[in-house]
Design an enzyme around this catalytic site. Structure first.
Site, short mmCIF file in Angstrom:
data_model
loop_
_atom_site.label_atom_id
_atom_site.label_comp_id
_atom_site.label_asym_id
_atom_site.label_seq_id
_atom_site.Cartn_x
_atom_site.Cartn_y
_atom_site.Cartn_z
N HIS A 171 3.59 14.65 70.98
CA HIS A 171 2.18 14.77 71.33
C HIS A 171 1.78 13.68 72.31
O HIS A 171 0.59 13.47 72.56
CB HIS A 171 1.29 14.66 70.08
CG HIS A 171 1.66 15.61 69.00
ND1 HIS A 171 2.16 15.20 67.79
CD2 HIS A 171 1.62 16.96 68.97
CE1 HIS A 171 2.40 16.26 67.04
NE2 HIS A 171 2.09 17.34 67.73
N GLY A 208 1.13 22.29 65.10
CA GLY A 208 0.30 22.49 66.26
C GLY A 208 0.97 23.36 67.31
O GLY A 208 2.18 23.34 67.47
N LYS A 262 7.21 19.35 59.42
CA LYS A 262 7.40 18.18 60.27
C LYS A 262 6.54 17.04 59.74
O LYS A 262 5.44 17.25 59.23
CB LYS A 262 7.03 18.50 61.72
CG LYS A 262 7.87 19.61 62.34
CD LYS A 262 7.68 19.73 63.83
CE LYS A 262 6.25 19.88 64.28
NZ LYS A 262 5.58 21.07 63.70
N GLY A 320 1.69 24.51 71.31
CA GLY A 320 2.01 23.73 72.49
C GLY A 320 3.43 23.23 72.52
O GLY A 320 3.84 22.57 73.47
N HIS A 321 4.21 23.55 71.47
CA HIS A 321 5.60 23.11 71.39
C HIS A 321 6.57 24.28 71.55
O HIS A 321 7.71 24.23 71.08
CB HIS A 321 5.86 22.39 70.07
CG HIS A 321 4.94 21.24 69.82
ND1 HIS A 321 4.85 20.17 70.69
CD2 HIS A 321 4.03 20.99 68.84
CE1 HIS A 321 3.94 19.32 70.25
NE2 HIS A 321 3.44 19.80 69.13
N ASP A 373 -0.03 18.20 58.84
CA ASP A 373 0.91 19.20 58.33
C ASP A 373 1.24 18.94 56.87
O ASP A 373 1.25 19.86 56.04
CB ASP A 373 2.19 19.20 59.16
CG ASP A 373 1.98 19.67 60.59
OD1 ASP A 373 0.86 20.12 60.91
OD2 ASP A 373 2.94 19.58 61.38
#
Length: 329
Positions: free
Chosen positions: A215, A53, A104, A55-56, A109
């Site tokens: 998250h 995802g 991860k 945002g990291h 994923d």
């Protein structure tokens, strides 16, 4: 609106477009389906891909380049990339030397990388990073989450691949680094994804979440915010109890900001962690203090420890040139 956005649903697309233009000397963005690859591939090298995802940041697109990844596959914010994206990235960078997927430990994923590799026509292997000891007893479904320790795996295995390591050697080394790595985080508040008006983690004023996920997943406990020293002591005691490093083992100490923690506070956390290791007679051989696996603007941080052997130490020091990590070049 309290974020720099146009249309919230376009945030990932526009961010990646800006990222690729800003680092056009290193990376190339493919748009349909979306992935980021090295601008210049190295023929005959085992290719490394990862993703997850968005945002990291800078994980994972920020680690595409010499000494780390050949491609990164970004999903929407906090959402897995699709099988189609992963397969397209694999076909763009894979070669007869092989392809290693660094995944991860999140359900989406795992599923989408597995499906993509079933469709990929070439030698490949996969490994799963699950370094997060933060959740009480681990997740009830898939076990420990993959968090900032993924950066350590990508750096060390990326250097090995750059030096000509074969596919099975890369896979075994990735497994060894992951097994030697533990992480745990803490948050003083949540973050807000671009399409939401509410934070993903709502904490009462003056409280913290110990063991938080990247998250905003629940950790081990919630309680009043204490001093930096006390917070770090709790994190370090948990990490060391799980890891059980030998006194002579050189350690990598990695303080990772989660997006909303300023450098001053990250170094306060580093100082506290280093003093604890000193008191226990443990050696900090390498250090890094930086937000390399963030959670948008979350006020928080994580601590990662890796027990290094001689090979890992040398590969950590090997030159790296990516948008998010660079030394020795």
């Amino acid at each position: 609106m309290t974020k720099f956005l146009n249309r919230p649903e376009d945030a990932v697309t526009e961010s990646l477009r800006g990222f690729a233009r800003a680092h056009a000397d290193l990376v190339h963005l493919e748009d349909q389906p979306r992935f980021v690859r090295r601008k210049t591939l190295t023929p005959g090298k085992v290719a490394l891909i990862s993703g997850g995802g968005s945002g990291h940041d800078p994980m994972h697109a920020g680690f595409v380049g010499r000494g780390m990844l050949d491609a990164a596959v970004p999903g929407e914010v906090f959402s897995s990339p699709s099988t189609e994206q992963i397969l397209a990235a694999a076909e763009a960078v894979g070669s007869d030397a092989g392809l290693l997927c660094i995944i991860k430990n999140y359900a989406g994923d795992l599923m989408n990388f597995e499906m993509a590799m079933e469709l990929y026509d070439g030698p490949n292997a996969s490994m799963v990073v699950q370094d997060d000891v933060g959740a009480a007893g681990g997740s009830a479904t898939v076990g420990r989450r993959g968090v900032a320790g993924t950066v350590v795996v990508e750096k060390i295995v990326g250097a090995f691949a750059e030096q000509g390591g074969d596919l099975e050697g890369c896979r075994l080394l990735a497994e060894s680094v992951a097994a030697a790595t533990r992480s745990m985080g803490v948050a003083l508040g949540g973050c807000r994804v671009p399409t939401s008006e509410k934070p993903n983690l709502e904490l009462p004023l003056g409280e913290m979440e110990i063991g938080v996920g990247i998250h905003g997943e629940p950790g081990r406990r919630r309680g009043p915010i204490t001093s930096a020293d006390a917070i770090v002591e709790e994190l370090m005691e948990t990490l060391l109890a799980d890891m059980q490093p030998k006194a002579a083992t050189p350690l990598l100490l990695f303080i990772n900001g989660l997006g909303g923690t300023p450098p001053m506070e990250q170094y306060i956390l580093y100082d506290a962690a280093a003093r604890i290791l000193d008191a226990k007679g443990l050696t900090v051989a390498r250090s890094i203090v930086a937000p390399l696996c963030s959670s948008l603007e979350m006020p928080g941080a994580s601590i990662t420890l890796t027990a290094l052997d001689d090979q890992m130490l040398a590969l950590w020091d090997d030159p790296v040139h990516t948008p998010g990590l660079r030394w020795g070049v």
